[in-house]
Design an enzyme around this catalytic site. Structure first.
Site, mmCIF file in Angstrom:
data_model
loop_
_atom_site.group_PDB
_atom_site.id
_atom_site.type_symbol
_atom_site.label_atom_id
_atom_site.label_comp_id
_atom_site.label_asym_id
_atom_site.label_seq_id
_atom_site.Cartn_x
_atom_site.Cartn_y
_atom_site.Cartn_z
ATOM 1 N N ASP A 208 14.668 -0.277 -26.565
ATOM 2 C CA ASP A 208 15.349 -0.048 -25.297
ATOM 3 C C ASP A 208 14.270 0.322 -24.262
ATOM 4 O O ASP A 208 13.113 0.591 -24.607
ATOM 5 C CB ASP A 208 16.422 1.037 -25.410
ATOM 6 N N ALA A 209 14.651 0.304 -23.006
ATOM 7 C CA ALA A 209 13.666 0.448 -21.933
ATOM 8 C C ALA A 209 12.863 1.740 -22.073
ATOM 9 O O ALA A 209 13.445 2.825 -22.167
ATOM 10 C CB ALA A 209 14.364 0.411 -20.579
#
Ligand code: NOJ
Length: 760
Positions: A282-283
């Protein structure tokens, strides 16, 4: 002449291969292997790097052009401008040494230009076919606009409505979640990943929905049996449906952050499940391994993530800055890097990017504006709505109504009818869709009626979210007592003057999704006061809920005669709500979540275990002394304008061996006077075994349309897939000899019962 024809045929064959045909995974891997042999270490690490395509405060202001030219960008996210996509792709394909195309990614969650209902709504349709259709349509839009990879489906099980991201998934149930997950994979990727499809990314692997207290990002503590039987189930279904990529979650899972968790990313996903695709974090999650207090420094974060089996680093640039050095220091081998790069290159081959890297800009707008999208959207939106209450047949409404008072802040809000996570609405890009609000929908339905509106004060979060900030939204103070009194007076006046009040209430879109958890579940602002004022006038009131989660509606459930949960229904939302309110569509949606009475009852889910004191004994009817602990509306619940009767529940065999199977059949009859959809649901309970099993578990469902008086027989298999579970004692999947209760009917409280014996 002959040579010329042969040449034309060859060209045509190549074109056909480029635009139409998919190549097998094996072939794509062979090509990827060959390419890998030509790559240097920096180029390999480049493929593991996903850069941001937009400027954000934490990303600096540099455009990725130089990095792309050097072959250091494998993928780009958060970019939807097709011209910019093509410009960057030209740099990659024409100027980088090995001409490797970039994989462009975006969150195409519920449609592109045509915005479909939010995922929780789609799940309420209990119709995986419609979800597949919608995602297929979205895939066509996305691919035309240059997006080849979507961070969808979100398959996190959510048992707690306080968690903001409940809106993005299919609710609380693993069986329903599995069906919806697989449908979305098929919708985006088709039977096989190819030049016409969009690569999915199944997220957030895994356990994100179990965040402590429903607080987004907080740690999840999930025992292995619960993890495997519940939380992992939809991920497994997505992998089996051919999902090409997975996204590792942000949070700590049993004290090991998911993005650096080898047990999760390698032992389970690759070794047990045989997953051959790739994983992206995820970011910023690789860099965050240090923030978590798991990695010592960025180098250690890169080491822990790559050795856990995480292929690609989203946005944090921790891989770019540290991996090559880790190889030089002998901590990570180049063979390990190769193994991480290979599936990324293979996916690019499968998607046809090497042959056809650019989006055709001349076709984008025509594709995104396909009118059939709106027809499909309106149909799906109406199919997703759940009728929660309908006393004295308040609904459907008569078209002879002359005066309507539309009250509440969501009656004419174009943004909120579509919900959050819209492709063109993100990052202040500006949506080009033309959402139909409820006001517009009512006007379309009743062009001659008089509709007065009282919006009430604008809703606002107490603490703004990231997207609110990016969009420059301000936090508004609550209305003063005088302002409140003025709004209430307006409601009274409008309601008194009308034949009917429609209240459009709930939450604005930015109150749901990432970083949008809440500790209370009541109607924000003064909405309930407005509702109370409308009801006090004695006029019929219909409450239309627009929200991404179940809310505390104890008061309306008692005092408002009709309640329709419309979730965030999408671009045609207003028309779809009007279709349902006026009976052009008979609602058939069912709840994918147990509806809590109050936030303090969360987490709440129907498939809990029995205890030594079951709640149906008189002195223990509730776990709380102040409120009933059972949900306000049970999982699987939803009314219709007609009634259904379930009867003749039968098992083809009442006794089977542990490797056998039986067939459940049940008749459903439309006993009312209008056509409608029923959703037949089958639940089981294993009475004893090596572990306690949930009181009920959904193991089959089917949505069917029935004319008045019509009867259909529904059948459902019950075999290994439905009866097995992961036992904490034997530490594997088992079907155990036992007696099983089997129920069939309209929701998770269905009384129709049969018994199945499973013998050794
Ligand atoms: C963070 C979110 O958690 C995830 O769901 C999303 O896909 C990525 N950002 C990329 O936008």
């Amino acid at each position: 002449m002959f040579r010329k024809t042969a040449l034309i045929l060859l060209v045509l064959a190549t074109v056909a291969k480029t635009y139409g045909q998919a190549i097998s995974r094996d072939e794509s891997e062979q090509r990827a292997q060959a390419l890998l042999k030509q790559m240097n270490l920096d180029e390999k690490v480049g493929q593991l790097n996903q850069s941001a395509g937009i400027q954000m405060p934490m990303l600096g202001s540099e455009k990725p052009d130089t990095l792309i030219e050097q072959g250091r960008v494998g993928s780009i996210l958060w970019l939807t401008n097709v011209k910019e996509i093509n410009r960057l792709q030209h740099i990659a394909v024409e100027k980088s040494r090995l001409h490797i195309p970039i994989l462009f990614a975006f969150d195409v969650i519920h449609g592109y230009r045509t915005v479909f209902p939010v995922p929780l709504a789609m799940a309420s349709s209990w119709d995986p076919g419609v979800e597949e259709q919608a995602q297929h349509f979205a895939a066509q839009d996305a691919r035309a606009a240059g997006i080849e990879w979507t961070f969808t489906p979100m398959v996190d099980i959510a048992r707690d409505a306080r968690w903001g991201r409940i809106v993005e998934g299919a609710g609380e149930d693993p069986y329903l979640g599995k069906a919806m997950a697989a449908a979305q994979v098929r919708g985006f990727q088709g039977d096989q990943l190819g030049p016409d499809s969009v690569l999915v990314c199944v997220k957030h692997f895994a356990g994100y929905g179990a965040a402590d207290g429903g607080r987004d990002y907080d740690s999840s503590y999930i025992p292995e049996e619960l993890f495997r039987n519940v939380y992992l189930a939809p991920f497994y279904a997505a992998a089996k449906a051919g999902a090409g990529s997975f996204m590792s979650a942000y949070m700590d899972l049993n004290d090991v952050p998911a993005s650096g968790n080898k047990w999760l990313l390698t032992d389970i996903l690759r070794n047990e499940w045989g997953f051959k695709g790739f994983l992206v974090s995820d970011a910023f999650a690789v860099g965050s391994l240090q923030v978590h207090g798991y990695a010592k420094d960025p180098s250690d974060a890169a080491y822990k993530a790559i050795t856990a089996g995480l292929n690609m680093d989203m946005a944090s640039q921790t891989y770019t800055k540290n991996l090559a050095q880790l190889v030089k220091d002998g901590k990570v081998t180049e063979a390990q890097i190769d193994a991480m790069v290979l599936p990324i290159l293979a996916a690019k081959y499968q998607l046809g990017l090497f042959d056809h890297p650019y989006a055709d800009e001349s076709k984008v707008e025509a594709t995104l504006n396909r009118p059939e999208g709106l027809t499909l959207e309106r149909k799906l939106a109406a199919r997703s709505m759940v009728l929660l209450k309908n006393d004295k047949q308040t609904l459907p409404l008569k078209t002879s109504i002359k005066k309507i008072a539309l009250i509440g802040p969501l009656g004419d809000s174009t943004h909120d009818i579509e919900g959050g996570w819209t492709v063109e609405g993100l990052f202040g890009n500006g949506s080009k869709s033309h959402p139909v609000t409820l006001l517009a929908g009512l006007k379309n339905k009743l062009p001659n009626a008089q509709i007065s509106t009282v919006s009430g004060p604008e809703l606002s979060r107490v603490f703004p979210g990231l997207l609110d900030q990016l969009a420059g939204k301000k936090v508004l103070p609550p209305p003063t007592p005088q302002e409140t009194a003025d709004w209430i007076a307006k409601v009274k006046a409008a309601a008194s003057d009308a034949d009917l009040v429609v209240a459009a209430m709930g939450e604005i879109a930015s109150m749901s999704s990432e970083a949008s958890s809440r500790a209370t579940l009541d109607l924000p602002g003064i909405q309930q006061q407005m509702l109370e004022a409308a009801v006090a006038t004695g006029k019929p009131v219909v409450l239309v809920l627009l929200a991404g989660r179940p809310l505390d509606i104890r008061w309306p459930a008692e005092h408002v005669p009709a309640i329709l949960e419309a979730w965030y229904p999408g671009t045609e939302g207003g028309n779809a709500i009007a279709d349902v309110l006026f009976g052009d569509v008979n609602p058939g949606g069912k709840l994918p979540v147990s509806w809590p009475r109050v936030a303090g009852a969360e987490p709440l889910y129907y498939n809990h275990n029995l205890t030594h004191e079951p709640e149906d004994r008189p002195q223990f009817t509730s776990r709380y002394w102040d409120i009933q602990s059972k949900p306000l509306y049970p999982f699987g619940y939803g009314l219709s304008y007609t009634t259904f009767k379930f009867a003749n529940l039968k098992l083809s065999q009442a006794s089977i061996g542990t490797d056998g199977s039986t067939q459940v059949s049940v008749e459903v009859t439309n006993t009312g006077s209008v056509a409608g959809d029923a959703v037949g649901q089958v639940y089981i309970h294993q009475r004893w075994g090596s572990a306690s099993r949930p009181v009920r578990q959904l193991k089959g469902f089917q949505r069917v349309a029935l004319q008045p008086g019509e009867t259909k027989t529904l059948t459902f298999p019950l075999g290994k897939d439905e009866l097995e579970f992961w036992s904490p004692q034997t530490k594997n999947w088992v079907v155990e000899p036992s007696t099983f209760d089997v129920w069939a009917g309209e929701d998770s409280t269905a009384p129709l019962h049969a018994e199945l014996t499973v013998t050794q």
